[in-house]
Write a protein that holds these residues in place. Structure first.
Motif, PDB file in Angstrom:
ATOM      1  N   UNK A 152       0.837  -1.198   0.000  1.00 14.49           N
ATOM      2  CA  UNK A 152       0.000   0.000   0.000  1.00 14.49           C
ATOM      3  C   UNK A 152       0.872   1.249   0.000  1.00 14.49           C
ATOM      4  N   UNK A 153       1.921   1.208   0.861  1.00 10.51           N
ATOM      5  CA  UNK A 153       2.829   2.348   0.919  1.00 10.51           C
ATOM      6  C   UNK A 153       3.622   2.509  -0.371  1.00 10.51           C
ATOM      7  N   UNK A 154       4.083   1.390  -0.913  1.00  5.88           N
ATOM      8  CA  UNK A 154       4.997   1.451  -2.045  1.00  5.88           C
ATOM      9  C   UNK A 154       4.303   1.762  -3.353  1.00  5.88           C
ATOM     10  N   UNK A 186      15.952  -3.497 -14.206  1.00  8.95           N
ATOM     11  CA  UNK A 186      15.331  -4.684 -13.628  1.00  8.95           C
ATOM     12  C   UNK A 186      16.352  -5.409 -12.755  1.00  8.95           C
ATOM     13  N   UNK A 187      16.022  -5.598 -11.497  1.00  4.64           N
ATOM     14  CA  UNK A 187      16.880  -6.341 -10.585  1.00  4.64           C
ATOM     15  C   UNK A 187      16.132  -7.568 -10.053  1.00  4.64           C
ATOM     16  N   UNK A 220      14.165  -4.682  -1.106  1.00  7.43           N
ATOM     17  CA  UNK A 220      15.292  -4.233  -1.926  1.00  7.43           C
ATOM     18  C   UNK A 220      14.908  -3.010  -2.749  1.00  7.43           C
ATOM     19  N   UNK A 221      13.707  -3.055  -3.315  1.00  6.61           N
ATOM     20  CA  UNK A 221      13.264  -1.952  -4.161  1.00  6.61           C
ATOM     21  C   UNK A 221      13.145  -0.653  -3.367  1.00  6.61           C
ATOM     22  N   UNK A 222      12.640  -0.748  -2.151  1.00  5.96           N
ATOM     23  CA  UNK A 222      12.511   0.445  -1.315  1.00  5.96           C
ATOM     24  C   UNK A 222      13.883   1.035  -1.005  1.00  5.96           C
ATOM     25  N   UNK A 223      14.861   0.167  -0.764  1.00 10.14           N
ATOM     26  CA  UNK A 223      16.206   0.648  -0.434  1.00 10.14           C
ATOM     27  C   UNK A 223      16.895   1.297  -1.627  1.00 10.14           C
TER      28      UNK A 223
END
Length: 283
Positions: free
Chosen positions: A21-23, A32-33, A60-63
Motif C-alpha cells: 500500500x505504501x509502495x 530490472x533487478x 530491496x526496491x525500497x532501499x
C-alpha cells in the motif's frame, strides 16, 4: 506446527500488504533487478513461497529507490530452476551451494554475498547411519538421503571429494529429511546427510541415540548470493543492502522467513568449488 506456520503466513501477508500500500504510491521504472531463490530440496512450492519473494523484492526496491524494479522467483526443483534460468535469467539470486557448484560457469555466477545460516558463512555436512551400521562410509551400501543431494554429482564432490560414480551407495534427494532419518534409524535406509541446522535440530531428539555420524565433510561455503553475468553499478549497492539487513529491525521477520541470520561478504573460496559437467573429476 501447522498452526504456527499459518500464523507466520498471516503475519507475512499483513506485512507485505501494508508494504505494498505504501509502495504503490511510488511507481518504479528503469533497471530490472529481478532475482531467483534456488533451493533444491526445500519444502513447499513456488506458490507458497511467493509472499516471501514479494517481501524481499519490496524491501530491496525500497532501499534502491524508484529507478529499479524488482521481482522475486522461488524454485525448489532443479529442473524448474534450470528452465527458468535458460529462458529469463534474473539479475541476481540466492542459490544452493550444489547448484552453484554445477552451474556457476554456465550462468556466469559471480558471488557478491553469503548467507549466514546459524550465523556462519561456512558449514559442514554430516553423514549418519544407524548405530549398528559400518563405521566408515566406504562400507555403506544402499541409498543415502538428504535434501541437499538433488545435485548428486556436486554433492558427492562436496561431501566426499569423490565423483558420484565411485561411491559405494546411491545419493537420493528428498524433501522430507526427518522422515529419511527415521528410516535410517529403523534400518530401512542406508544413511542420511544433515546440514548444520538439521544436525542441531536433531541432536536433542531421542532419534539421535539411534544413529551415528560416520563422516563429516570439509568446511563448505554457505549458500551464496550471486550476480548473473558481469557486475555493474548496482552490484555493490545490492550487496550493501543485503549485508545491512541484520542491523535493520524492519528486516528481522524477513530474514527469519529466508532462514538466515543475515548476509555477509562473499566467500573468497567459492571459485574453487566450481565444477564442470564431467563426472570423472570434482574441482
Amino acid at each position: 506446527m501447522k498452526r504456527l506456520h499459518k500464523l507466520k503466513l498471516v503475519f507475512l501477508f499483513a506485512w507485505v500488504a501494508g508494504f505494498m500500500v505504501c509502495w504503490n504510491a511510488h511507481p518504479v521504472s528503469g533497471k530490472d533487478l529481478d532475482f531467483a531463490v534456488i533451493q533444491p530440496g526445500q519444502p513447499g512450492n513456488p506458490v507458497q513461497a511467493q509472499p516471501v519473494m514479494d517481501a524481499m523484492a519490496l524491501y530491496v526496491q525500497k532501499k534502491l529507490g524508484n529507478t529499479v524494479s524488482v521481482k522475486g522467483h522461488y524454485f525448489n526443483k532443479p529442473e524448474d530452476a534450470l528452465q527458468f534460468m535458460e529462458k529469463t535469467p534474473p539479475a541476481w539470486g540466492i542459490v544452493r551451494i550444489g547448484f552453484y557448484s554445477d552451474e556457476a560457469q554456465h550462468f556466469g555466477m559471480v558471488p557478491i554475498a553469503s548467507t549466514l545460516p546459524e550465523g556462519s558463512s561456512t558449514e559442514r555436512w554430516r553423514l549418519v547411519t544407524q548405530k549398528s551400521g559400518p563405521d566408515n562410509w566406504r562400507g555403506l551400501k544402499g541409498e543415502v538421503f538428504g535434501n541437499m543431494l538433488f545435485e548428486q554429482s556436486a554433492a558427492a564432490c562436496l561431501l566426499f571429494g569423490e565423483p558420484v560414480h565411485k561411491l559405494p551407495f546411491q545419493l537420493k534427494g528428498t524433501y522430507r529429511p526427518l522422515r529419511s532419518l527415521r528410516q535410517v534409524a529403523a534400518g530401512k535406509a542406508a544413511g542420511a546427510v544433515l546440514d548444520i541446522a538439521q544436525y542441531k535440530a536433531v541432536k536433542p531428539l531421542d532419534i539421535f541415540d539411534k544413529i551415528k555420524i560416520i563422516h563429516t565433510s570439509r568446511e563448505l561455503p554457505s549458500d551464496p548470493v550471486v550476480w548473473f553475468g558481469k557486475p555493474d553499478q548496482w552490484t555493490d549497492s545490492l550487496s550493501g543492502i543485503l549485508m545491512g539487513m541484520n542491523k535493520d529491525p524492519d528486516a528481522a521477520s524477513l530474514l527469519r522467513m529466508l532462514q538466515t541470520e543475515g548476509f555477509g561478504p562473499a566467500n573468497k573460496d567459492l571459485s574453487s568449488f566450481k565444477r564442470g559437467k564431467a563426472d570423472e573429476i570434482c574441482f
